[in-house]
Design an enzyme around this catalytic site. Structure first.
Site, PDB file in Angstrom:
ATOM      1  CD  GLN A 184       2.512 -24.265  20.785  1.00 60.79           C
ATOM      2  OE1 GLN A 184       1.463 -24.253  19.993  1.00 60.79           O
ATOM      3  NE2 GLN A 184       3.538 -24.437  20.942  1.00 60.79           N
ATOM      4  CG  ASP A 225      10.157 -18.039  19.976  1.00 63.94           C
ATOM      5  OD1 ASP A 225      10.177 -18.890  20.849  1.00 63.94           O
ATOM      6  OD2 ASP A 225       8.893 -17.876  19.203  1.00 63.94           O
ATOM      7  CE  LYS A 236       5.310 -22.170  18.023  1.00 60.31           C
ATOM      8  NZ  LYS A 236       6.358 -23.574  17.910  1.00 60.31           N
TER       9      LYS A 236
HETATM   10  O1  MRU Z   1       5.692 -23.243  22.100  1.00 59.60           O
HETATM   11  P1  MRU Z   1       6.952 -23.170  21.618  1.00 59.60           P
HETATM   12  O2  MRU Z   1       8.181 -22.830  22.500  1.00 59.60           O
HETATM   13  O3  MRU Z   1       7.392 -23.788  20.223  1.00 59.60           O
HETATM   14  O4  MRU Z   1       7.045 -21.693  21.105  1.00 59.60           O
HETATM   15  C1  MRU Z   1       7.422 -20.432  21.152  1.00 59.60           C
HETATM   16  C2  MRU Z   1       6.589 -19.644  21.671  1.00 59.60           C
HETATM   17  O5  MRU Z   1       6.239 -19.791  22.985  1.00 59.60           O
HETATM   18  C3  MRU Z   1       6.004 -18.649  21.147  1.00 59.60           C
HETATM   19  O6  MRU Z   1       6.620 -18.203  19.738  1.00 59.60           O
HETATM   20  C4  MRU Z   1       6.050 -17.197  21.821  1.00 59.60           C
HETATM   21  O7  MRU Z   1       5.325 -16.253  21.251  1.00 59.60           O
HETATM   22  C5  MRU Z   1       7.445 -16.786  22.132  1.00 59.60           C
HETATM   23  S1  MRU Z   1       7.478 -15.894  23.664  1.00 59.60           S
HETATM   24  C6  MRU Z   1       6.984 -16.798  24.868  1.00 59.60           C
END
Ligand code: MRU
Length: 341
Positions: A184, A225, A236
């Site tokens: 990401q 999250d 993440k």
């Molecule tokens: O791509 P994901 O949905 O598995 O990951 C979650 C996230 O986007 C991150 O952990 C992020 O830092 C949280 S806030 C958008």
């Protein structure tokens, strides 16, 4: 979000359909997926067409509203939407709110889902406002995953202060951690920063200690999250490593998140369920060849198993502060309870 001079939202609901930027196709192509039914929207959350805590919160609220429109059993639909991604608190928050509203009428459910999406934008904008002063002119920021526009309906959490600082005329440099296995950071954060004209470099996930030991990072900002009542923060996978290294070198480590990410019913990070995803995400990568044709190729030893936890929990003790839409708070029970009161 500005893409080639045009403003977009990551996700929106029009009539009975939900439209979302297809994040699985970025950065190689920019297009929207239309989800005509609540099941389509669930599928999009599950396969990460839409991802990021705030954006999947909005998607979950819209899915719940679509279920009411389709006269589905709301209990069953809510259960199925909750099961798509277990870690992000915003998803559960939105399902509960829209479920409750829908007990009055279908119209009330749709209005609540739209209201939550608007709140998501306002919260992210205010996170930017409160976080911006943390970024001095010339600052070098390390971030992880994508907590930018694409992770919310607009603006983002961790990147919102960066965008505000840049738009306000400050010079900012961002190190975007690549964030294996789904990359990401390398795909989405880098794409956003390039669109916004912000200087940046993609760095391998294991470069954090090198960068920080060489004095190349002024502060770390990540998203969240789910934040437990004591400030322990799930984000993440790989976030905790960044926090450990930041502490080692005395570098501020901030988390940015709206109030909807706090979970007072979970006392500490121990209670946060960590999503485990398919080993295929570790073993295979998809990208274009020189002619632009997409291919999925194996990048690990054939026959080896892979373990793929999607999140880790950073203990509150490692977090300098949490940037919210109401201001920056210390990550502890009192500050969090006061904020949410
Ligand atoms: O791509 P994901 O949905 O598995 O990951 C979650 C996230 O986007 C991150 O952990 C992020 O830092 C949280 S806030 C958008």
């Amino acid at each position: 979000m500005r893409v080639s001079g045009t403003d977009y939202l990551t996700i929106r609901m029009e009539g009975e359909s939900v439209f979302m930027i297809d994040q699985n196709l970025l950065p190689f192509s920019f297009s929207f997926r239309e989800c005509k039914t609540w099941e389509d929207t669930c599928d999009a959350i599950r396969i990460m067409t839409v991802r990021g805590a705030g954006a999947i919160g909005a998607a979950a609220g819209f899915a719940m509203a679509q279920a009411y429109i389709a006269s589905e059993d709301p209990e069953m639909a809510a259960e199925r939407i909750r099961a798509t991604r277990p870690t992000a608190r915003d998803l559960f928050f939105a399902v509960d709110r829209v479920y409750q509203a829908g007990q009055k009428s279908v119209q009330a459910a749709v209005e609540e889902a739209q209201r939550l999406a608007r709140n998501n934008i306002d919260a992210a904008r205010n996170i930017g406002k409160y976080g911006e002063p943390l970024i001095r002119d010339g600052a070098r920021v390390l971030t992880h995953c994508n907590a930018g526009w694409l992770g919310f309906v607009d603006y983002g959490s961790a990147l919102s202060p960066v965008y505000m600082a840049h738009r306000g005329g400050k010079s900012v440099f961002v190190y975007a951690g690549e964030t294996r296995p789904r990359s990401q950071g390398a795909r989405l954060t880098a794409w956003e920063l390039a669109n916004e004209g912000i200087d940046h470099s993609i760095v391998p996930d294991n470069a954090g200690a090198y960068l920080m030991s060489k004095g190349m990072v002024d502060l770390v900002i990540t998203g969240a999250d789910r934040i437990a009542a004591n400030g322990d923060t799930a984000n993440k996978i790989g976030t905790f490593e960044k926090a450990i290294v930041a502490r080692q070198f005395g570098i501020p480590f901030f988390v940015a998140a709206p109030l909807s990410t706090f979970d007072l019913s979970t006392p500490t990070g121990e209670g946060i369920e960590i999503e485990e995803r398919s080993a295929d995400e570790v073993n295979y990568q998809t990208g274009p060849d020189k002619e632009g044709q997409l291919h999925t190729i194996r990048v690990t030893n054939p026959g080896s198993d892979a373990f793929n936890p999607a999140f880790d929990v950073t203990p509150a003790d490692f977090i300098t502060g949490i940037i919210t839409e109401k201001g920056i708070i210390k990550p502890d029970n009192n500050a969090i309870a006061t904020l949410l009161r």
